[in-house]
Design a protein around this motif. Structure first.
Motif, short mmCIF file in Angstrom:
data_model
loop_
_atom_site.label_atom_id
_atom_site.label_comp_id
_atom_site.label_asym_id
_atom_site.label_seq_id
_atom_site.Cartn_x
_atom_site.Cartn_y
_atom_site.Cartn_z
N ARG A 74 -34.01 -2.47 138.66
CA ARG A 74 -33.20 -2.25 137.46
C ARG A 74 -32.14 -1.18 137.70
O ARG A 74 -31.01 -1.30 137.24
N ARG A 75 -32.51 -0.12 138.41
CA ARG A 75 -31.55 0.97 138.65
C ARG A 75 -30.46 0.55 139.63
O ARG A 75 -29.30 0.98 139.50
N VAL A 76 -30.79 -0.27 140.61
CA VAL A 76 -29.84 -0.58 141.68
C VAL A 76 -28.95 -1.76 141.32
O VAL A 76 -27.78 -1.79 141.70
N ALA A 77 -29.49 -2.76 140.60
CA ALA A 77 -28.75 -4.01 140.37
C ALA A 77 -27.43 -3.77 139.64
O ALA A 77 -26.41 -4.39 139.98
N GLY A 78 -27.42 -2.89 138.64
CA GLY A 78 -26.21 -2.68 137.86
C GLY A 78 -25.05 -2.19 138.71
O GLY A 78 -23.95 -2.77 138.68
N ALA A 132 -27.69 -9.14 150.51
CA ALA A 132 -28.53 -8.36 149.60
C ALA A 132 -29.87 -9.05 149.35
O ALA A 132 -30.89 -8.39 149.14
N LEU A 133 -29.88 -10.37 149.37
CA LEU A 133 -31.14 -11.10 149.19
C LEU A 133 -32.06 -10.88 150.39
O LEU A 133 -33.25 -10.61 150.23
N VAL A 134 -31.51 -10.98 151.59
CA VAL A 134 -32.31 -10.77 152.79
C VAL A 134 -32.78 -9.32 152.90
O VAL A 134 -33.84 -9.04 153.48
N ALA A 135 -32.03 -8.40 152.31
CA ALA A 135 -32.42 -6.98 152.36
C ALA A 135 -33.77 -6.73 151.72
O ALA A 135 -34.41 -5.71 151.99
N LEU A 178 -37.90 -12.65 143.66
CA LEU A 178 -38.71 -11.97 142.66
C LEU A 178 -38.52 -10.47 142.74
O LEU A 178 -38.74 -9.85 143.78
N ASN A 179 -38.08 -9.86 141.65
CA ASN A 179 -37.84 -8.42 141.53
C ASN A 179 -36.77 -7.92 142.50
O ASN A 179 -36.72 -6.73 142.80
N ALA A 180 -35.92 -8.83 142.98
CA ALA A 180 -34.86 -8.44 143.91
C ALA A 180 -33.61 -8.05 143.15
O ALA A 180 -33.40 -8.45 141.99
N VAL A 181 -32.73 -7.30 143.80
CA VAL A 181 -31.48 -6.86 143.18
C VAL A 181 -30.62 -8.06 142.79
O VAL A 181 -29.99 -8.07 141.73
N VAL A 182 -30.56 -9.08 143.65
CA VAL A 182 -29.77 -10.28 143.36
C VAL A 182 -30.67 -11.43 142.92
O VAL A 182 -30.26 -12.59 142.94
N GLY A 183 -31.89 -11.11 142.51
CA GLY A 183 -32.81 -12.13 142.03
C GLY A 183 -33.08 -11.96 140.55
O GLY A 183 -32.16 -11.80 139.74
#
Length: 780
Positions: free
Chosen positions: A326-330, A388-391, A457-462
């Motif tokens: 939540r903190r990183v995605a924005g 970002a997904l692979v990260a 699941l719970n990913a920045v770009v997910g």
């Protein structure tokens, strides 16, 4: 005859693939009665990090014997405060207690509970709460539906009274506090709801003391539990922002040593607060209410393992990741939008000066090094989302500085992926970077979907389990980049075959993408599959050249409608709990509640449109394409004229992204994630086309002519190798002069462009233009 039937046959193929993907469903066990009594014990704010063998020994033993999971406590308001959580528990659908509150904080559960007869209780505010949900909320929620579905229910504590109150406010049996021996109370009704207290704050000592007190109350409940009973302990609410994942434990016959899940989540170890009401009724063998719950009955899956500490470490880690996400995605999507806007601004002067001029006048072209750097930056920007997904393979959220670790991992992956694209053999060609980036993105997202979408699941770009919108399959961002990557890959491949075979290539690649998106075993996104079908149909219709005529548009529309109607009709025959979005909508239309779904989707689209950084990405992409790339000097019209399969792929991407966003209730988010891939690649390809707009083949030399004469072949050659330049010489955005359309598959070269004509006694007349074998000039 066959040529006329080709659109119809391809349409039927797309329809068959789409319906086959969407109608297949995993086998679902019919729930059976497993208990004579159900006890729902709630602890607002309880998380798995609060549970251990020393602080909460009773709950630890219960979890050791029963099934466990992470509980998403979504309600009609965020955060889900305790009174909202209790109300949602009793309603079986998203609910919220009316009233004002300070943002980010939760008021105490200050509910008026009257006891006129000393046996039950009455909530005088309940009728106004029910009326508020009917007038203001679009979920069709009826507070008190759980208690209304049984003949008698027990409530202990004010929070439980909120959950157990019937729609008119009556609580059948009520005790303000848990008695020392609650055996008689728990046996008086088949359903008991107990408020064990609140665990709030972030101070470990304070949380431990509150958890210890709740555990002591739970010990009294378990000592007095009725025979053949199902006990469910749940962290029913948040206590402040941000929302978190909470404890869920079920113990009883058929609930031993497993993972909790439900059809509403589709993932082992996860269930929602709205699932508890249908779970209780199903365990008791009671029918669900006429207006169905939003939740589904939970079940227990094997495979947890014997070591409880190891098992609990998974939910604890998931909660930590969801909080960090939540903190990183924005800021990630905000930064991505800023970077792509800046790149779009930087591309504008390059587009203006990319076209070379044969004469002495005209602007000087930009340095090759500058152009090469901008091209690499465009490739890197397009690869940001898959990187970002692979990260998420790296547990960056466990660090003390999760944002910094995520940034470092993502940048490293972007650099590595960009370097890979750069060293591929076809990078110097006009379409080489587009094909490589699109193919790499499709492989990354497709591989994740095929492996249970664990990276999303719970990913920045997910997607976040805390939000409660999706727990498995393909998310909004994943859908956008997958449809863009699949269609651009299909367009790149189709451009390399005969014109007559291009629709087949588009349908083959796009059909596989439809299956991946729509299959309940994979992407599990029925609306996304419908959108993908429409995009594939449009792309196939115009991939061989020409405009999107009325007949072609009709075929594409028929394909999308056929998939939609076919799946919806099959889905409508399934039980209510197994229906997808389309079947559920038709069922709602049948019982008169379809307006609620439309209202809910409309409000969701509006909320997402206003507050999402992906909206900025989508709008910025549209502005760049419309006011720059599609201008006569922008190169995209020229690109579309020379490469009709690429034009078809980009058109199909736009159609699919818009439909997918609107049907999915996410407005422009799908379009924004698709634009993050497609727009940088369109800008790069436009730069390449303009850079080679004045390329010419050298005229054939004249035998015996003077050195340096016209046709001698001694002049400068701008070609950088086979397939590197733009073969066209037509006007910007129009058909290439001469209408040449070489089919590289047969090696025949440009049709109608035979050997150079010679005048008797004069030099040869050079062909203007001539196409290289690896790229094609097409009449649109």
């Amino acid at each position: 005859m066959l040529r006329r039937l080709t659109p119809a046959l391809l349409t039927l193929l797309v329809v068959a693939l789409g319906v086959a993907a969407l109608t297949a469903q995993p086998a679902v066990r019919s729930p059976e009665r497993t208990a004579d009594f159900v006890v729902l014990a709630g602890v607002a704010g309880l998380r798995w990090e609060d549970v251990d063998a020393r602080t909460t020994p009773t709950l630890w033993r219960l979890a050791q014997d029963g099934s466990i999971g992470s509980l998403a406590v979504r309600s009609a308001r965020q955060p889900t405060c305790p009174v909202d959580g209790w109300l949602t528990l009793g309603a079986g659908s998203y609910a919220a207690w009316p009233g004002q509150r300070t943002d980010g904080t939760c008021p105490p559960t200050d509910v008026v509970v009257e006891r006129p007869d000393g046996i039950g209780a009455n909530l005088p505010d309940q009728e106004s709460v029910v009326l508020s949900h009917q007038e203001r909320l679009s979920w069709g929620t009826v507070p008190g539906s759980l208690s209304e579905s049984v003949r008698c229910s027990v409530a202990v504590g004010p929070g439980a009274a909120v959950a157990a109150a019937r729609p008119f406010g009556r609580v059948d049996r009520y005790a303000p506090e848990l008695p020392a021996d609650p055996a008689d109370l728990l046996r008086s009704c088949v359903l008991s709801i107990i408020d064990l207290g609140v665990v709030a704050g972030e101070d470990p000592a304070v949380r431990a003391a509150a958890a210890r007190a709740a555990d002591a109350r739970l010990a009294r409940v378990l000592a007095a539990r009725p025979p053949r009973s199902l006990v469910i302990v749940a962290g029913v609410a948040d206590t402040a922002e941000p929302s978190r994942l909470h404890v869920a434990v079920a113990d009883g016959p058929g609930w031993k040593h497993g993972w909790l899940t439900s059809p509403s989540t589709g993932r082992a170890g996860y269930l929602q607060l709205v699932d508890l009401a249908p779970t209780a009724l199903t365990a008791l063998g009671r029918p669900l209410p006429e207006r169905p719950f939003l939740g589904q009955p939970a079940e227990s899956l094997d495979g947890r393992g014997a070591d409880l500490a190891t098992a609990i470490a998974g939910p604890v880690d998931a909660d930590r990741e969801a909080a960090a996400q939540r903190r990183v995605a924005g800021w990630f999507f905000g930064l991505l939008a800023v970077v792509q806007i800046l790149l779009g601004v930087a591309v504008l002067p390059l587009l203006r000066r990319a076209r070379r001029h044969a004469g002495p006048y005209g602007p000087q072209p930009v340095s090759r090094r500058v152009v090469a750097v901008v091209e690499l930056l465009l490739v890197a920007a397009a690869l940001a989302v898959p990187s970002a997904l692979v990260a998420d393979l790296i547990p960056w959220w466990r660090s003390e500085y999760p944002g910094a670790w995520f940034t470092a991992a993502t940048i490293a992956l972007i650099v590595a992926a960009t370097a890979l694209v750069r060293v591929l053999p076809g990078y110097r060609s006009t379409l080489g970077p587009m094909g490589a980036v699109a193919g790499l993105t499709t492989l990354v997202v497709g591989a994740d979907v095929l492996t249970d979408a664990r990276l999303q699941l719970n990913a920045v770009v997910g997607y976040s389990a805390v939000e409660g919108g999706r727990f498995a399959g393909l998310g909004t961002v994943g859908l956008g980049v997958l449809l863009a990557g699949a269609l651009l890959s299909a367009g790149w491949l189709a451009q390399r075959v005969r014109r007559s075979r291009r629709p087949v290539v588009i349908v083959a690649v796009g059909g596989v993408a439809v299956v991946v998106v729509g299959s309940p075993y994979l992407g599990a996104d029925s609306t996304g599959a419908v959108a993908m079908t429409a995009g594939v149909s449009v792309a196939a219709a115009i991939s061989a050249g020409g405009w999107l005529t009325l007949s072609r548009l009709a075929w594409a529309t028929m394909a999308g409608l056929a998939v939609t109607v076919g799946f919806a009709m099959v889905d409508l025959d399934r039980p209510t709990g197994e229906q997808g979005d389309l079947g559920g909508f038709l069922a709602a239309v049948g019982d008169g509640t379809g307006g609620l779904i439309v209202r809910r989707a409309s409000s969701a689209n509006l909320e997402t449109l206003v507050g999402s950084p992906l909206t900025v990405l989508a709008l910025a992409g549209v502005l760049l394409v419309w006011f720059a790339l599609l201008q006569p000097w922008g190169g995209l019209r020229r690109l579309f004229g020379i490469y009709p399969a690429v034009r078809a792929a980009m058109t199909g991407t736009a159609v699919a992204a818009m439909i997918g966003g609107l049907l999915g209730g996410v407005a422009l988010d799908v379009a924004g994630s698709a634009a993050a891939l497609a727009v940088p690649m369109a800008a790069l390809a436009a730069l390449r086309v303009l850079d080679h707009s004045t390329d010419r083949t050298r005229p054939e030399p004249v035998r015996g002519g003077p050195a340096g004469a016209i046709g001698s072949g001694d002049g400068p050659d701008r070609d950088r190798g086979p397939g590197d330049g733009d073969p066209g010489g037509g006007d910007d955005g129009g058909p290439v002069s001469g209408g040449a359309d070489p089919d590289p598959a047969d090696g025949s070269g440009p049709s109608g462009a035979g050997p150079a004509r010679r005048d008797p006694g004069g030099p040869a007349t050079g062909r203007i233009p001539a196409a290289r074998a690896s790229e094609e000039v097409t009449t649109v």
